[in-house]
Design a protein around this motif. Structure first.
Motif, PDB file in Angstrom:
ATOM      1  N   TYR A  37       0.769  -0.997  -0.265  1.00 31.37           N
ATOM      2  CA  TYR A  37       0.249  -0.249   0.216  1.00 31.37           C
ATOM      3  C   TYR A  37       0.597   1.004  -0.349  1.00 31.37           C
ATOM      4  N   PRO A  38       0.096   2.021  -0.511  1.00 31.70           N
ATOM      5  CA  PRO A  38       1.191   3.829  -0.673  1.00 31.70           C
ATOM      6  C   PRO A  38       1.440   4.231   0.658  1.00 31.70           C
ATOM      7  N   THR A  39       2.546   4.718   1.228  1.00 29.01           N
ATOM      8  CA  THR A  39       2.656   5.482   2.212  1.00 29.01           C
ATOM      9  C   THR A  39       2.599   5.949   2.692  1.00 29.01           C
ATOM     10  N   ARG A  40       1.197   6.867   1.658  1.00 31.95           N
ATOM     11  CA  ARG A  40       0.658   8.036   2.486  1.00 31.95           C
ATOM     12  C   ARG A  40      -0.943   6.884   3.879  1.00 31.95           C
ATOM     13  N   LEU A  41      -0.909   6.189   2.990  1.00 30.59           N
ATOM     14  CA  LEU A  41      -2.204   5.292   3.977  1.00 30.59           C
ATOM     15  C   LEU A  41      -1.186   4.846   5.126  1.00 30.59           C
ATOM     16  N   ALA A  42      -0.308   5.658   5.081  1.00 27.49           N
ATOM     17  CA  ALA A  42       0.627   4.475   6.316  1.00 27.49           C
ATOM     18  C   ALA A  42       0.418   4.414   7.996  1.00 27.49           C
ATOM     19  N   GLU A  43      -0.671   5.425   8.121  1.00 25.28           N
ATOM     20  CA  GLU A  43      -2.052   5.924   9.388  1.00 25.28           C
ATOM     21  C   GLU A  43      -2.682   5.290   9.241  1.00 25.28           C
ATOM     22  N   SER A  44      -2.841   4.737   8.646  1.00 25.74           N
ATOM     23  CA  SER A  44      -4.766   4.587   8.293  1.00 25.74           C
ATOM     24  C   SER A  44      -5.160   3.452   9.176  1.00 25.74           C
ATOM     25  N   GLY A  45      -6.008   3.183   9.977  1.00 20.10           N
ATOM     26  CA  GLY A  45      -6.413   2.768  10.869  1.00 20.10           C
ATOM     27  C   GLY A  45      -7.507   1.400  10.378  1.00 20.10           C
ATOM     28  N   LYS A  46      -8.486   2.130   9.171  1.00 19.59           N
ATOM     29  CA  LYS A  46      -9.247   1.158   8.813  1.00 19.59           C
ATOM     30  C   LYS A  46      -8.539   0.086   7.435  1.00 19.59           C
ATOM     31  N   LEU A  47      -6.655   0.407   6.982  1.00 17.83           N
ATOM     32  CA  LEU A  47      -6.012  -0.091   6.065  1.00 17.83           C
ATOM     33  C   LEU A  47      -5.440  -1.042   7.038  1.00 17.83           C
ATOM     34  N   ARG A  48      -5.161  -1.211   7.529  1.00 20.48           N
ATOM     35  CA  ARG A  48      -4.304  -1.534   9.096  1.00 20.48           C
ATOM     36  C   ARG A  48      -5.432  -2.511   9.767  1.00 20.48           C
ATOM     37  N   ALA A  49      -6.234  -2.613  10.021  1.00 23.25           N
ATOM     38  CA  ALA A  49      -7.445  -3.358   9.978  1.00 23.25           C
ATOM     39  C   ALA A  49      -7.502  -4.628   8.935  1.00 23.25           C
ATOM     40  N   CYS A  50      -7.413  -3.571   7.829  1.00 21.65           N
ATOM     41  CA  CYS A  50      -7.820  -4.412   7.310  1.00 21.65           C
ATOM     42  C   CYS A  50      -6.604  -5.602   6.994  1.00 21.65           C
ATOM     43  N   VAL A  51      -5.597  -5.247   6.714  1.00 26.60           N
ATOM     44  CA  VAL A  51      -4.096  -6.378   6.020  1.00 26.60           C
ATOM     45  C   VAL A  51      -4.101  -7.121   7.057  1.00 26.60           C
ATOM     46  N   GLU A  52      -4.964  -6.569   8.836  1.00 31.96           N
ATOM     47  CA  GLU A  52      -4.305  -7.762   9.687  1.00 31.96           C
ATOM     48  C   GLU A  52      -5.729  -8.793   9.835  1.00 31.96           C
ATOM     49  N   PHE A  53      -6.463  -8.316   9.377  1.00 29.76           N
ATOM     50  CA  PHE A  53      -7.446  -9.317   8.732  1.00 29.76           C
ATOM     51  C   PHE A  53      -7.433 -10.229   8.173  1.00 29.76           C
ATOM     52  N   LEU A  54      -6.491  -9.949   7.425  1.00 29.78           N
ATOM     53  CA  LEU A  54      -6.377 -10.608   5.481  1.00 29.78           C
ATOM     54  C   LEU A  54      -5.264 -11.414   5.586  1.00 29.78           C
ATOM     55  N   GLN A  55      -4.027 -10.808   6.695  1.00 27.67           N
ATOM     56  CA  GLN A  55      -3.112 -11.270   7.321  1.00 27.67           C
ATOM     57  C   GLN A  55      -3.822 -13.359   8.200  1.00 27.67           C
ATOM     58  N   ALA A  56      -4.758 -12.608   9.033  1.00 29.89           N
ATOM     59  CA  ALA A  56      -5.179 -14.162  10.106  1.00 29.89           C
ATOM     60  C   ALA A  56      -6.303 -14.977   9.036  1.00 29.89           C
ATOM     61  N   TRP A  57      -6.422 -14.614   8.147  1.00 28.36           N
ATOM     62  CA  TRP A  57      -6.768 -15.433   7.211  1.00 28.36           C
ATOM     63  C   TRP A  57      -6.320 -16.235   5.752  1.00 28.36           C
ATOM     64  N   PHE A  58      -5.590 -15.540   5.645  1.00 26.32           N
ATOM     65  CA  PHE A  58      -4.443 -16.657   4.939  1.00 26.32           C
ATOM     66  C   PHE A  58      -3.753 -17.884   5.772  1.00 26.32           C
ATOM     67  N   ILE A  59      -3.308 -16.777   7.277  1.00 27.47           N
ATOM     68  CA  ILE A  59      -2.453 -18.234   8.147  1.00 27.47           C
ATOM     69  C   ILE A  59      -3.451 -19.196   8.820  1.00 27.47           C
ATOM     70  N   ARG A  60      -4.724 -18.606   8.738  1.00 27.78           N
ATOM     71  CA  ARG A  60      -5.644 -19.865   8.605  1.00 27.78           C
ATOM     72  C   ARG A  60      -6.382 -21.159   7.803  1.00 27.78           C
ATOM     73  N   LEU A  61      -6.411 -19.925   6.405  1.00 28.75           N
ATOM     74  CA  LEU A  61      -6.100 -21.113   5.374  1.00 28.75           C
ATOM     75  C   LEU A  61      -5.302 -21.807   5.395  1.00 28.75           C
ATOM     76  N   ARG A  62      -4.160 -21.687   5.128  1.00 29.80           N
ATOM     77  CA  ARG A  62      -2.810 -22.535   5.234  1.00 29.80           C
ATOM     78  C   ARG A  62      -2.832 -23.156   5.860  1.00 29.80           C
ATOM     79  N   ALA A  63      -3.610 -22.961   7.123  1.00 20.91           N
ATOM     80  CA  ALA A  63      -3.830 -24.492   8.055  1.00 20.91           C
ATOM     81  C   ALA A  63      -4.110 -25.697   8.295  1.00 20.91           C
ATOM     82  N   GLU A  64      -5.297 -25.201   7.063  1.00 24.05           N
ATOM     83  CA  GLU A  64      -6.893 -26.197   7.297  1.00 24.05           C
ATOM     84  C   GLU A  64      -6.195 -26.880   6.297  1.00 24.05           C
TER      85      GLU A  64
END
Length: 204
Positions: A177-204
């Protein structure tokens, strides 16, 4: 506004976004898919989910999950053409060549433990679409370099067989993501959700 590549976007990012929308009902998401390099700043994207470690240095990137590409073919192809025992054997095989985004056409960049190996491959069939290349592999047309995400179930079913086990290609999944969004709470929540989603998928 999220973008990704066609195959990975459709098969993995889209279901992840569907779950994200349940978790964050107020979040509006538009998702576009491309089979080309995207300039996320110039084209107005907030987030790109990409496979492979060639990350543009001017953006912020976060690895979502580790992944690699492996070499495989159908048992029928290997029975007819033989199993490659060394990396040099690839020159005598039909390799299904994928021209994807900015990857070098007809070249497989592989890693053997700590050593990088570049192999020139060729074959009768090539495409710019990974799902078409996978379809050809399942019709016994050649060797395939494909993400473990896509071939794991086929390997487990015995429809594909991995060869040259020591060799693979790094294909980690990243959020960029662009550096202008580095402080975006909305983006951070989205990225953290996707990280957990992919890790969970890989574990299945």
């Amino acid at each position: 506004h999220i973008c990704s590549s066609f195959g990975f976007g459709r098969n993995y990012v889209a279901p992840a976004i569907a779950d994200l929308a349940v978790e964050y009902p107020d979040l509006e998401v538009r998702m576009d898919v491309f089979d080309r390099v995207v300039d996320i700043v110039a084209e107005g994207f907030d987030l790109e989910i990409r496979v492979g470690d060639d990350i543009p240095g001017q953006h912020i990137s976060r690895q979502l999950v580790a992944n690699r590409r492996v070499i495989c073919a159908t048992p029928e192809y290997l029975e007819e053409r033989g199993v490659p025992k060394t990396i040099e054997d690839l020159a005598r095989h039909d390799c299904l060549v994928l021209k994807e985004r900015n990857n070098n056409f007809g070249v497989w960049q592989l890693r053997d433990g700590q050593k990088d190996v570049t192999v020139r491959v060729n074959g009768q069939l090539s495409s710019n679409n990974g799902e078409i290349v996978l379809q050809w592999a399942l019709k016994h047309r050649g060797l395939l370099l494909r993400s473990m995400w896509d071939v794991k179930p086929l390997l487990e079913q015995g429809r594909l067989v991995q060869v040259l086990h020591d060799y693979s290609q790094s294909a980690n999944v990243w959020a960029v993501y662009p550096t202008r969004l580095a402080e975006s709470g909305k983006l951070r929540a989205c990225v953290e959700f996707l990280q957990a989603w992919f890790i969970r998928l890989r574990a299945e």
